[in-house]
Design a protein around this motif. Sequence first.
Motif, PDB file in Angstrom:
ATOM      1  N   SER A  91       0.826  -1.206   0.000  1.00  0.00           N
ATOM      2  CA  SER A  91       0.000   0.000   0.000  1.00  0.00           C
ATOM      3  C   SER A  91       0.862   1.259   0.000  1.00  0.00           C
ATOM      4  N   PHE A  92       0.225   2.364  -0.386  1.00  0.00           N
ATOM      5  CA  PHE A  92       0.799   3.695  -0.247  1.00  0.00           C
ATOM      6  C   PHE A  92      -0.105   4.445   0.721  1.00  0.00           C
ATOM      7  N   ASP A  96      -2.877  14.047   2.999  1.00  0.00           N
ATOM      8  CA  ASP A  96      -3.389  15.367   2.634  1.00  0.00           C
ATOM      9  C   ASP A  96      -4.918  15.291   2.592  1.00  0.00           C
ATOM     10  N   GLU A  97      -5.554  15.988   3.516  1.00  0.00           N
ATOM     11  CA  GLU A  97      -7.013  15.947   3.630  1.00  0.00           C
ATOM     12  C   GLU A  97      -7.702  16.466   2.366  1.00  0.00           C
ATOM     13  N   ALA A  98      -7.183  17.540   1.775  1.00  0.00           N
ATOM     14  CA  ALA A  98      -7.788  18.065   0.538  1.00  0.00           C
ATOM     15  C   ALA A  98      -7.671  17.042  -0.591  1.00  0.00           C
ATOM     16  N   ALA A  99      -6.558  16.318  -0.644  1.00  0.00           N
ATOM     17  CA  ALA A  99      -6.383  15.284  -1.661  1.00  0.00           C
ATOM     18  C   ALA A  99      -7.395  14.162  -1.459  1.00  0.00           C
ATOM     19  N   LEU A 100      -7.605  13.770  -0.212  1.00  0.00           N
ATOM     20  CA  LEU A 100      -8.612  12.744   0.079  1.00  0.00           C
ATOM     21  C   LEU A 100      -9.983  13.207  -0.395  1.00  0.00           C
ATOM     22  N   GLN A 101     -10.353  14.433  -0.069  1.00  0.00           N
ATOM     23  CA  GLN A 101     -11.656  14.966  -0.493  1.00  0.00           C
ATOM     24  C   GLN A 101     -11.769  15.000  -2.013  1.00  0.00           C
ATOM     25  N   ALA A 102     -10.696  15.388  -2.688  1.00  0.00           N
ATOM     26  CA  ALA A 102     -10.709  15.437  -4.151  1.00  0.00           C
ATOM     27  C   ALA A 102     -10.904  14.038  -4.727  1.00  0.00           C
ATOM     28  N   LEU A 103     -10.178  13.071  -4.220  1.00  0.00           N
ATOM     29  CA  LEU A 103     -10.296  11.702  -4.724  1.00  0.00           C
ATOM     30  C   LEU A 103     -11.693  11.131  -4.443  1.00  0.00           C
ATOM     31  N   GLN A 104     -12.302  11.560  -3.366  1.00  0.00           N
ATOM     32  CA  GLN A 104     -13.678  11.149  -3.098  1.00  0.00           C
ATOM     33  C   GLN A 104     -14.651  11.809  -4.076  1.00  0.00           C
ATOM     34  N   CYS A 105     -14.456  13.086  -4.365  1.00  0.00           N
ATOM     35  CA  CYS A 105     -15.308  13.777  -5.352  1.00  0.00           C
ATOM     36  C   CYS A 105     -15.134  13.176  -6.747  1.00  0.00           C
ATOM     37  N   LEU A 106     -13.928  12.731  -7.048  1.00  0.00           N
ATOM     38  CA  LEU A 106     -13.648  12.109  -8.348  1.00  0.00           C
ATOM     39  C   LEU A 106     -14.131  10.651  -8.392  1.00  0.00           C
ATOM     40  N   GLU A 107     -14.689  10.194  -7.273  1.00  0.00           N
ATOM     41  CA  GLU A 107     -15.207   8.828  -7.118  1.00  0.00           C
ATOM     42  C   GLU A 107     -14.120   7.770  -7.285  1.00  0.00           C
ATOM     43  N   GLU A 108     -12.922   8.120  -6.874  1.00  0.00           N
ATOM     44  CA  GLU A 108     -11.795   7.191  -6.902  1.00  0.00           C
ATOM     45  C   GLU A 108     -11.657   6.449  -5.572  1.00  0.00           C
ATOM     46  N   ILE A 126      -4.911   0.218  -6.655  1.00  0.00           N
ATOM     47  CA  ILE A 126      -5.877   1.329  -6.729  1.00  0.00           C
ATOM     48  C   ILE A 126      -5.139   2.628  -7.050  1.00  0.00           C
ATOM     49  N   VAL A 127      -4.021   2.867  -6.389  1.00  0.00           N
ATOM     50  CA  VAL A 127      -3.225   4.078  -6.643  1.00  0.00           C
ATOM     51  C   VAL A 127      -2.743   4.104  -8.088  1.00  0.00           C
ATOM     52  N   TYR A 128      -2.244   2.966  -8.580  1.00  0.00           N
ATOM     53  CA  TYR A 128      -1.764   2.915  -9.968  1.00  0.00           C
ATOM     54  C   TYR A 128      -2.900   3.199 -10.947  1.00  0.00           C
ATOM     55  N   ALA A 129      -4.090   2.688 -10.671  1.00  0.00           N
ATOM     56  CA  ALA A 129      -5.239   2.944 -11.548  1.00  0.00           C
ATOM     57  C   ALA A 129      -5.603   4.432 -11.550  1.00  0.00           C
ATOM     58  N   ILE A 130      -5.567   5.058 -10.384  1.00  0.00           N
ATOM     59  CA  ILE A 130      -5.852   6.503 -10.284  1.00  0.00           C
ATOM     60  C   ILE A 130      -4.803   7.293 -11.064  1.00  0.00           C
ATOM     61  N   MET A 131      -3.542   6.911 -10.913  1.00  0.00           N
ATOM     62  CA  MET A 131      -2.458   7.609 -11.613  1.00  0.00           C
ATOM     63  C   MET A 131      -2.622   7.491 -13.127  1.00  0.00           C
ATOM     64  N   ASN A 132      -3.102   6.359 -13.590  1.00  0.00           N
ATOM     65  CA  ASN A 132      -3.335   6.185 -15.032  1.00  0.00           C
ATOM     66  C   ASN A 132      -4.470   7.065 -15.536  1.00  0.00           C
ATOM     67  N   ARG A 133      -5.490   7.279 -14.715  1.00  0.00           N
ATOM     68  CA  ARG A 133      -6.627   8.114 -15.131  1.00  0.00           C
ATOM     69  C   ARG A 133      -6.311   9.606 -15.067  1.00  0.00           C
ATOM     70  N   TYR A 134      -5.387   9.991 -14.197  1.00  0.00           N
ATOM     71  CA  TYR A 134      -5.030  11.407 -14.028  1.00  0.00           C
ATOM     72  C   TYR A 134      -3.513  11.563 -14.136  1.00  0.00           C
ATOM     73  N   PRO A 135      -2.972  11.337 -15.338  1.00  0.00           N
ATOM     74  CA  PRO A 135      -1.508  11.407 -15.501  1.00  0.00           C
ATOM     75  C   PRO A 135      -0.962  12.778 -15.093  1.00  0.00           C
TER      76      PRO A 135
END
Length: 143
Positions: A91-92, A96-108, A126-135
């Motif tokens: 895991s990674f 960052d609380e704002a990053a968590l909120q953003a990833l929740q809004c992005l439904e990641e 999961i992190v790798y999949a997110i990184m692929n969607r938002y290079p």
Amino acid sequence: MPVQPSAGDEPTLMRWMRLEIGRINDGVVAERKRLSHLLREEHPSSVTKGGSEYNFDRDALLRMEQALPRDLQVRLRLPILFYFDSTVPDSFFLADEAALQALQCLEEISPLRRMQGGRLWIAKPIVYAIMNRYPTAMQVMMR
């Protein structure tokens, strides 16, 4: 027969490891910028710890702009950093609380997930999949 390091070698080994981690992290952005600021730049970019230019993918930024509320666009600093800790190899963590909120809004990430002790652990796939969607909007940093 392999040679076992002695206790006196540990400080040397730790200095070497810190040096290597520093080299690995040279590609990580040194000055993270707010999403709202990057969206105003003609060529959104920043500088890495190693001094190189880091260019953001404008399409990824625009997708984030469409999905995130304005107040979060102002608070969110990019790239979002996921941290690698060798004691948790699968895991990674996000710190960052704002990053968590953003990833929740992005439904990641599920809106039910919460940080504990200032960290949220996320499985590597999961992190790798997110990184692929938002290079370029996400980076991994070693600690």
